[in-house]
Design a protein around this motif. Structure first.
Motif, PDB file in Angstrom:
ATOM      1  N   MET A   1       0.914  -1.054  -0.065  1.00 27.87           N
ATOM      2  CA  MET A   1       0.161  -0.115   0.003  1.00 27.87           C
ATOM      3  C   MET A   1       0.872   1.158  -0.106  1.00 27.87           C
ATOM      4  N   ASP A   5      -1.914   4.043  -4.404  1.00 34.80           N
ATOM      5  CA  ASP A   5      -3.124   2.839  -4.315  1.00 34.80           C
ATOM      6  C   ASP A   5      -4.192   3.434  -3.479  1.00 34.80           C
ATOM      7  N   LEU A   6      -4.229   4.590  -2.897  1.00 34.97           N
ATOM      8  CA  LEU A   6      -5.533   5.123  -2.045  1.00 34.97           C
ATOM      9  C   LEU A   6      -6.644   5.430  -2.924  1.00 34.97           C
ATOM     10  N   ALA A   9      -8.537   2.545  -3.633  1.00 36.09           N
ATOM     11  CA  ALA A   9      -8.935   1.850  -2.664  1.00 36.09           C
ATOM     12  C   ALA A   9     -10.366   2.652  -2.172  1.00 36.09           C
ATOM     13  N   LEU A  10     -10.532   4.212  -2.206  1.00 35.70           N
ATOM     14  CA  LEU A  10     -11.529   4.767  -1.927  1.00 35.70           C
ATOM     15  C   LEU A  10     -12.523   4.499  -3.015  1.00 35.70           C
ATOM     16  N   PHE A 205     -13.195   0.146   5.078  1.00 34.40           N
ATOM     17  CA  PHE A 205     -12.199  -0.473   3.857  1.00 34.40           C
ATOM     18  C   PHE A 205     -12.063  -2.187   4.213  1.00 34.40           C
ATOM     19  N   ASP A 214      -3.796  -2.769   4.078  1.00 34.80           N
ATOM     20  CA  ASP A 214      -4.263  -1.898   3.344  1.00 34.80           C
ATOM     21  C   ASP A 214      -5.568  -1.131   3.710  1.00 34.80           C
ATOM     22  N   ALA A 218      -5.419   2.746   4.657  1.00 35.90           N
ATOM     23  CA  ALA A 218      -6.446   3.872   3.785  1.00 35.90           C
ATOM     24  C   ALA A 218      -7.296   4.454   4.855  1.00 35.90           C
TER      25      ALA A 218
END
Lengths: 263, 263, 263
Positions: A1, A5-6, A9-10, A205, A214, A218
């Protein structure tokens, strides 16, 4: 992560809108639900012993928070956590003020034994779970997160989970990897339940299908960046709390990636 | 009840400042109380089995909401509802997530049997009370209000009460008459407990002496119009929630009549 | 305690950041915690029978509020209050709606017998504790504070404590001395739990080591002045509530001394 990568993820969280089952404390129930709605999840607070097992299997993730623990609620937490484990539903534990009394310490240990995927606490709470002196001032953290970082690594290895220690710097570890986050704002310490909110966002998440490390990174990054944005131009903790929900709602992946300070 | 009757209903509520007894959930207790104060009612949250019967007879109306139901609270709800019925005090039921577990479904049915004057739920909740599939995502509604409209009519006839199904369009029926309301704002779905708030406002209008159908329409119209006003110029769900209380407080009859979209 | 003593009291509170143990009601738990954080104290909400005795001895003060009383919570209150008394930890009692039911009246009397340092209520609550008719409208006060002033003096002498009666004018007495405060704003009556907040702030000043009369005056003055500031430029009870937290956080000693109207 990493920060890049955020955004993914969101997006994944918002597409999934995961049902997050919370067994949490009375102080933060409203704010937690609103924070989960703001980020894009679907919260439910269900806490009766009679129904938590039937409910948790419908959820994408479970959040257990012992802040205003009562004995019947403890039983509900244990039932829900065990059932979540059996059903493969990820869950996160917030051991609020775990070191303050034997009742809390015993409860936290009994829940840890049921294998949450993530444990999120402040330095005092994490240290006390390892049997070290960390402080006894209720929900406040008297200990430096840096000292708890090593305790987090040990706990993570002992229990086979991800530990997130939050403070001025947050640390997230699975016992091997260690991610440090430098986001956030001191105003977070002047609003009740922001730690609980961090835990709930990690649950969101997890519910979106992210691996535990992760999900923890996140969740903490989203809260930290939204808090920084909320602090801009607010006059005190009342308006900060309101702006925090607005910012979680308005958070976009590009901003999250640009502002997150992970290492 | 047409839009031109709304100013009179609001004046009547504010003149009466009815004491509204709430047995409600932990998530929304604060916001519900503040919404009732904002519209001009006088809220009280009293939930112990030892006292609900003594308290409810002092109230002008009772609001029962099963959102964070626990077994002792269920007994208190049943005691209060039965006593309210005996004493001729109107009450409204909010069967939060009634379809999610047997515990909730059984509780909702046991309360329905005690004859509330109004039942207020989302489409999933109303459908599940009729034994139809509606969804199981906790407090969220997965079903279209239009499909629930027919279920509402059947339920209203079966139980001799008024049913209000809320969603993008709200439907209120006593089994014969059917009123549709087109007010509200999508932001209502991003703040926790706005459905519960609708129920509480219906309780306030019941406490002011309005007949059940009128009370239900007035409560939903007041919330819908205030929500539209609150959404103007707010940046997200945090500031929307704050503005909603301001707008309920500042709501005037002329605006309510002008903006209400009933048919 | 005169207005010139208030800056020192506020500084003392902020330097001590006292841990305030609250056993309070579900409606105000979040706002109370945020108000305590805003003024500079450290709140904890701990309410299980299993742990309140172990927790209260770590606190600087205890706040007991019977707003949403349940039988197990009553036992926890009694245990915590008794232990606080043994350990010399000051505590304050808020007898919410004490006159409304026998359950509340009996509970309030049983707690009074455990000797709080301060009793804070509205006129109806204080009158009902003396066995006088005061009203039965739940948490609302139907009686004038002036009539309760004399009741407060009698109660203070009977029980050897400080009594604070709040309303348009607040009165604080130890049975001999009588301080009247003229601060505050009508908007305080349109937000739930502002009386509970007053009680919690009194607890914070007790926790900072102030004598009971001084702590009561300082707590009420801080809330009253912050409320006056919060009402300036806010549009309704929602934004007022937010601004109240901002103002408690930003309150400075010089402003407090200049605006406090004590006599």
């Amino acid at each position: 992560m990493t920060a890049t990568d955020l955004p993914g993820a969101l997006s994944r969280l918002r597409a999934a809108a995961p049902l997050v089952h919370n067994i949490t404390n009375q102080v933060v129930a409203n704010f937690t639900a609103n924070a989960l709605l703001a980020i894009g999840a679907s919260p439910a607070m269900v806490q009766a012993e009679e129904e938590v097992e039937a409910f948790v299997v419908q959820a994408a993730a479970l959040v257990v928070n012992i802040g205003t623990l009562l004995a019947p609620q403890r039983r509900a937490m244990q039932l829900a956590a065990r059932r979540a484990g059996e059903a493969g539903i990820p869950w996160v534990l917030d051991p609020v003020a775990a070191g303050a009394t034997a009742f809390r310490r015993d409860t936290a240990h009994s829940l840890l034994a049921l294998r949450p995927r993530v444990l999120r606490g402040n330095a005092s709470e994490i240290l006390s779970l390892l049997g070290e002196e960390g402080g006894g001032r209720g929900v406040d953290s008297g200990a430096a997160p840096e000292r708890a970082r090593d305790a987090a690594r040990i706990l993570a290895r002992q229990h086979g989970l991800v530990v997130a220690v939050t403070g001025a710097t947050d640390y997230v570890t699975d016992g091997e990897r260690m991610v440090a986050l430098e986001n956030g704002h001191p105003m977070l310490t002047r609003v009740t339940g922001t730690g609980c909110t961090a835990t709930a966002l990690v649950g969101a998440f997890l519910g979106a299908g992210l691996p535990p490390l992760d999900a923890a990174v996140a969740g903490l990054a989203a809260l930290g960046v939204a808090a920084e944005q909320a602090a801009e131009g607010t006059a005190g903790p009342g308006s900060f709390q309101v702006a925090l929900l607005d910012r979680l709602h308005g958070l976009d992946g590009a901003t999250l990636a640009a502002r997150a300070r992970l290492r």
